[in-house]
Design an enzyme around this catalytic site. Structure first.
Site, PDB file in Angstrom:
ATOM      1  N   GLU A 301       0.833  -1.213   0.000  1.00 61.82           N
ATOM      2  CA  GLU A 301       0.000   0.000   0.000  1.00 61.82           C
ATOM      3  C   GLU A 301       0.863   1.257   0.000  1.00 61.82           C
ATOM      4  O   GLU A 301       0.527   2.248  -0.646  1.00 61.82           O
ATOM      5  CB  GLU A 301      -0.921  -0.009   1.225  1.00 61.82           C
ATOM      6  CG  GLU A 301      -1.880  -1.176   1.301  1.00 61.82           C
ATOM      7  CD  GLU A 301      -2.971  -1.104   0.243  1.00 61.82           C
ATOM      8  OE1 GLU A 301      -3.734  -2.078   0.138  1.00 61.82           O
ATOM      9  OE2 GLU A 301      -3.065  -0.090  -0.476  1.00 61.82           O
ATOM     10  N   ASP A 548      -4.315  -9.845  -8.667  1.00 60.52           N
ATOM     11  CA  ASP A 548      -4.666  -8.979  -9.783  1.00 60.52           C
ATOM     12  C   ASP A 548      -3.514  -8.148 -10.354  1.00 60.52           C
ATOM     13  O   ASP A 548      -3.097  -8.330 -11.500  1.00 60.52           O
ATOM     14  CB  ASP A 548      -5.825  -8.060  -9.372  1.00 60.52           C
ATOM     15  CG  ASP A 548      -5.621  -7.436  -7.984  1.00 60.52           C
ATOM     16  OD1 ASP A 548      -4.543  -7.607  -7.398  1.00 60.52           O
ATOM     17  OD2 ASP A 548      -6.560  -6.779  -7.503  1.00 60.52           O
ATOM     18  N   GLU A 664     -19.310  -5.823  -3.993  1.00 67.56           N
ATOM     19  CA  GLU A 664     -17.899  -6.156  -3.818  1.00 67.56           C
ATOM     20  C   GLU A 664     -17.589  -7.570  -4.299  1.00 67.56           C
ATOM     21  O   GLU A 664     -16.586  -7.797  -4.960  1.00 67.56           O
ATOM     22  CB  GLU A 664     -17.544  -6.018  -2.328  1.00 67.56           C
ATOM     23  CG  GLU A 664     -16.100  -6.303  -1.988  1.00 67.56           C
ATOM     24  CD  GLU A 664     -15.164  -5.171  -2.309  1.00 67.56           C
ATOM     25  OE1 GLU A 664     -13.965  -5.321  -2.079  1.00 67.56           O
ATOM     26  OE2 GLU A 664     -15.628  -4.126  -2.823  1.00 67.56           O
ATOM     27  N   GLU A 892     -12.212  -0.081 -10.229  1.00 64.69           N
ATOM     28  CA  GLU A 892     -11.770  -1.026 -11.269  1.00 64.69           C
ATOM     29  C   GLU A 892     -12.703  -1.075 -12.478  1.00 64.69           C
ATOM     30  O   GLU A 892     -12.241  -1.224 -13.618  1.00 64.69           O
ATOM     31  CB  GLU A 892     -11.609  -2.424 -10.667  1.00 64.69           C
ATOM     32  CG  GLU A 892     -10.402  -2.589  -9.761  1.00 64.69           C
ATOM     33  CD  GLU A 892     -10.605  -1.968  -8.386  1.00 64.69           C
ATOM     34  OE1 GLU A 892      -9.602  -1.748  -7.687  1.00 64.69           O
ATOM     35  OE2 GLU A 892     -11.768  -1.694  -8.025  1.00 64.69           O
ATOM     36  N   THR A 978      -1.073   0.727 -10.671  1.00 60.00           N
ATOM     37  CA  THR A 978      -2.333   0.128 -10.243  1.00 60.00           C
ATOM     38  C   THR A 978      -3.160   1.069  -9.375  1.00 60.00           C
ATOM     39  O   THR A 978      -4.324   0.798  -9.122  1.00 60.00           O
ATOM     40  CB  THR A 978      -2.057  -1.179  -9.478  1.00 60.00           C
ATOM     41  OG1 THR A 978      -3.262  -1.915  -9.347  1.00 60.00           O
ATOM     42  CG2 THR A 978      -1.485  -0.894  -8.092  1.00 60.00           C
TER      43      THR A 978
END
Length: 985
Positions: A301, A548, A664, A892, A978
């Protein structure tokens, strides 16, 4: 004689005076605070006394009170400020009483840069920046900060001893590397001529006036939402990680380094909010990356949000000539801290970095990691290497890539893809334990020998056995030949030994393995291995959270490097081929949707049947953009077609719910094959109800049981009525006989009348009882005193199997119980409906009726009723279940919509994106900014009071870019990480 005596007394007096003077002088000096030279502190035992010659001599300088972060009161501490030769900012650390800073003080005396500069209250030391090749390097001038008694507001504080300073924050200090890399082994950025990259973005023609006006209006509305969310953060959560938009407060789920501020910098610039950008960028300059309340830094993160955010803000604002060069300085400052994660034996990262000095001073080894966290570091460190010409940043991530390639060469259970969890420790624990066990046994055998000559193979002995070990390289007993570091007085001996065994000394020096006090290396000298799966025999393959972005970065890293490193193309293409072959499925949905999704597949190496989860997750929706970008980059047109189907699948997921927002996580009903299939409502209902084949039969069983209960209740009531009538008749006959007897005494007559009255009172009391919720079989009873009991029939029935009980047993049980009771104490208990029993507030609950086999205390739902209840709860057609109904402002889906518009030029993607934007704004609007919601399936949902930093960094940015001109962050000029942070190509 007297004169001599006086002389002796005089000598003694002089000696005593001298001794008292020395004692008083030493006592006074002991009370003075010892100034500390600003150098890197080392962890030493508090038992080691400080040496007087270690402290520098000189008058104390101006005393500066510092602020206590915990109690809000000013305090003072002795501070050590480390100066990094590469320009990184050191950290403050108090010198605790008993610490020995002698060696460090000597270093400080020999360097001008080791003087501590007096920092102002509540701020970091002043930074002197000089520019080289457009890159600024921080240099800190340190001066001594002596101890001072803090100002006090109370009498108790005034009496505080200056020798007991209050504790202060412990900051990160750049540690000495435990496993340093030789400069010649550092992997450099690939050189040579960049390959010609195919055009990625669609060639857009000039717009007509009408469509342009419509697009600009929508862009302005998105910009206003960006401004509104930013204003809420600025007002209520400034310099904190996130805003809580319902309560107008803040929270710090990351490191407390203003995550939303740093994450949003490039969004503010792209949206034209230059004043807001300028204010935020200058505020980011003051972030102290050397301290956080968290014990561990979450590397993934921190890298994508903070490091990526700073680099992108530097790039979009003009780079070295843009006037915000200090943003790159802050990125370097953060990167220097993060580089500590790679200080492991095999240079693999620690993805939760324990940054405090007491931890960084000890060696560590990498362990079990998630695939996404491991492989989603490459773009940020590569771009930083490009901007600073520091190849060590690229070296760090390229070693990870090489480890992944080596794993694929050995083969994974699903070739081309990687399991979700990996062991990257580089140490084969099983083999190491076996080898160490043998080594311990061998050592025990050697230790048991007495009075033997020095064994061959020892450093100072014969070389025959040792030469054999050197040839083999991996001998099991190699550890036993190592010894503890010698004491200083044996330097000359060591030199002689090194000349005897030069190859051995060189090997040990090169290994850089930290030794224990006894010279052992059990935790570091292990049987080496590469990456291996870490799923305890179960490996999960999918494109959702946890995997991902790892695959997303393969193609983007190739693009960032200008095609100079072909291994990223192979990694990408092998992964896509495996996804296409093993994971793709088509969901069964209403309407004419041509959509596909990737499944989640669990495999065991033993060849058991795979565990397939036909999932639809918001995190997986990035895949449309990845396929579209990679398809254009590597000339794979089929992948672009798949990208349309992936992205349309997420558009369908948005439109399928009551709020118009995708959940979600959920599971859908798949088509029988990869071909399109029509919607089958019966099949969908069966998937909604896992007990569809038994539910209706359970209803029939319950109805049969209910009929049996009603019949039993009726028979019991009639039997009890007959019993009561018989008892009354017997009492009347007895009374009549006694009345006819004339010879009875008055006393006997009185006793008989008293007994009759007592019986009558009991009968009346019985008739006044309230009906109880009791069933004739397997039921609970409430007695007259309020306690609960269970009939013998009930206990018998419950103990038996769940088949229907037989009436004969019930009758026998009831008769037996009645025979054991006196007629003067009636046992009558009136059964009533269970619903009445449950309606009583204090009555205990009755277990389900197992006696009749249904297992249901109330009538179960039919298959149709059960499905209709789920549909009423908002279950969209085609969904099997919705594991998480939340929407936490994720980007996304709109990310892939933007990629599809920029790559295909099809304006229908703008319309789909606008519908998503309007639904999202309506569902998530909060008093300030926007909030995550609890249930997208219901119009009447709850705001969760959370606004992740990616709401501004990604979601709103992608909406803004969707309605911007094609020249704003062109895909042929920029590549986005990302977290949607654009890096200049």
């Amino acid at each position: 004689m007297p004169r001599r005596r006086y002389r002796l007394f005089t000598v003694f007096a002089v000696v005593i005076v001298i001794l008292l003077y020395r004692v008083l002088q030493n006592s006074w000096e002991a009370q003075q605070p010892r100034p500390v030279v600003g150098v890197e502190q080392t962890k030493v035992s508090p038992k080691v006394p400080p040496s007087n010659h270690d402290a520098p001599v000189g008058p104390p300088k101006e005393q500066i009170p510092l602020k206590d972060e915990n109690k809000g009161k000013p305090t003072t501490d002795r501070i050590a400020q480390k100066v990094d030769s590469e320009g990184s900012v050191g950290a403050k650390k108090p010198l605790q009483e008993g610490d020995d800073a002698g060696d460090e003080a000597k270093k400080g005396d020999s360097s001008k840069d080791a003087q501590i500069k007096e920092p102002s209250v509540g701020t970091l030391p002043e930074i002197d920046s000089t520019s080289t090749s457009g890159i600024k390097t921080n240099k800190i001038q340190n001066e001594e900060v002596p101890l001072q008694k803090p100002p006090t507001d109370s009498k108790s504080d005034e009496t505080t001893s200056v020798l007991s300073p209050k504790p202060t924050k412990v900051h990160w200090v750049k540690p000495k590397e435990h496993f340093p890399l030789p400069k010649e082994s550092i992997i450099t950025l690939p050189t040579g001529t960049a390959k010609k990259i195919p055009r990625i973005q669609h060639v857009f023609f000039p717009e007509a006036e009408g469509p342009k006006k419509k697009r600009l209006q929508r862009q302005a509305m998105v910009k206003e939402e960006i401004r509104r969310s930013w204003a809420g953060y600025r007002k209520y959560a400034w310099m904190h990680d996130e805003l809580t938009p319902v309560t107008n407060r803040s929270r710090d789920p990351f490191c407390g380094w203003a995550a939303t501020l740093v994450d949003s910098l490039d969004t503010l610039w792209i949206a034209g909010l230059k004043d807001e950008f300028d204010e935020a960028a200058k505020a980011a300059k003051s972030i102290d990356f050397t301290y956080t309340n968290r014990f561990e830094i979450p590397v993934f993160e921190t890298t994508i949000r903070y490091l990526g955010g700073l680099i992108a803000a530097f790039d979009v604002s003009g780079g070295a000539s843009g006037g915000y060069g200090f943003l790159l300085d802050k990125a370097v400052e953060l990167a220097e801290i993060l580089m500590g994660i790679f200080d492991t034996p095999n240079r693999m990262p620690l993805l939760f970095y324990q940054w405090r000095p007491e931890s960084t001073s000890e060696p560590h080894r990498a362990g079990r990691v998630g695939m996404a966290e491991l492989a989603t570091l490459s773009m940020e460190f590569t771009r930083l290497a490009q901007l600073t010409a520091q190849h060590k940043y690229y070296d760090a991530i390229d070693r990870i890539t090489n480890g992944l390639i080596e794993l694929q060469k050995r083969g994974t259970t699903m070739p081309g893809l990687f399991p979700e969890n990996l062991d990257i420790s580089g140490c084969n624990r099983t083999a190491t334990n076996e080898r160490d066990a043998m080594s311990r046994a061998a050592k025990a055998q050697v230790d048991s020998e007495k009075d033997l000559d020095e064994p061959e193979g020892y450093v100072g002995g014969s070389s025959a056995k040792d030469s054999s070990h050197a040839e083999k390289g991996k001998n099991l007993d190699d550890r036993l030949e190592r010894r503890a570091p010698p004491p200083p007085q044996q330097k000359d001996v060591d030199a002689a030994l090194s000349s005897v065994k030069p190859s051995r000394a060189k090997a040990q020096s090169k290994s850089q393995i930290p030794l224990r006090a006894d010279g052992s290396e059990s935790e570091w000298d292990c049987v080496p291995q590469g990456f291996v799966p870490s799923g305890f025999g179960y490996e999960s393959y999918h494109m959702g959270g946890g995997q991902d972005s790892a695959y997303e970065y393969f193609g983007k890293e190739y693009l960032l490097l200008g095609g100079k490193e072909p291994k990223y193309q192979k990694l990408y293409e092998d992964a896509i081929d495996s996804i296409n072959r093993h994971l793709l499925f088509r969901p069964m949905v209403q309407g004419d949707w041509d959509i596909i999704f990737p499944a989640k597949v669990g495999l065991k190496p033993d060849g058991a049947s795979p565990d397939v989860d036909y999932e639809v997750t918001h995190l997986t929706c990035f895949i449309g953009g990845m396929y579209a970008l990679g398809g254009k980059l590597f000339g794979r047109e089929k992948d672009v077609e798949y990208a349309k189907k992936f992205t349309n699948g997420c558009v369908w997921a948005y439109q399928s719910t009551a709020t118009g927002v995708m959940p979600e996580y959920g599971q859908v009903v798949p088509c029988p094959s990869f071909e399109k299939c029509s919607f089958n409502e019966s099949l969908w209902w069966q998937q909604l109800d896992p007990m569809f084949d038994r539910r209706d039969q359970q209803v029939l069983d319950w109805e049969k049981d209910e009929s049996e209960r009603e019949r039993t209740n009726k028979e019991e009531a009639e039997r009890q009525k007959a019993e009561l009538g018989k008892e009354n008749s017997t009492r009347e006959d007895a009374s009549s006989d006694e009345a006819n007897k004339g010879h009875t005494s008055s006393q006997d007559s009185s006793n008989a009348n008293s007994a009759s009255s007592s019986t009558t009172d009991k009968s009346n009391s019985l008739e006044k009882r309230s009906p109880l919720s009791v069933e004739p079989e397997n039921v609970g009873f409430i007695s007259s005193d309020g306690t609960s009991s269970q009939s013998t029939s009930s206990k018998k029935s419950t103990a038996d199997d769940d088949g229907p009980s037989k009436k004969g047993k019930s009758d026998e049980s009831g008769d037996s119980a009645r025979k054991q009771k006196s007629s003067a104490e009636p046992t009558l208990k009136i059964p009533v409906l269970k619903e009445e029993y449950h309606s009583r507030p204090k009555a205990p609950s009755i277990p389900p009726n197992r006696a009749h086999g249904s297992g249901w205390s109330s009538k179960p739902l039919t298959h149709k009723e059960y499905v209709q209840e789920k549909i009423k709860d908002g279950m969209p057609p085609g969904y099997k279940s919705v594991g998480s109904t939340k929407y936490i402002l994720r980007p996304e889906a709109i990310e892939s919509v933007w990629y599809m518009y920029r790559i295909t030029g099809d304006s229908s993607w703008m319309e789909k994106g606008w519908a998503m934007f309007e639904a999202t704004m309506e569902a998530t609007r909060a008093p300030q900014a926007n909030s995550a919601i609890d249930n997208v399936l219901l119009k009447d949902h709850i705001l969760l009071n959370e606004m992740e930093s990616f709401w501004l960094a990604e979601t709103l940015k992608y909406y803004y870019l969707l309605f911007s001109g094609p020249d704003v962050i062109s895909l042929d000029e920029w590549v986005l990480n990302t977290e949607a942070h654009p890096f200049k190509l």
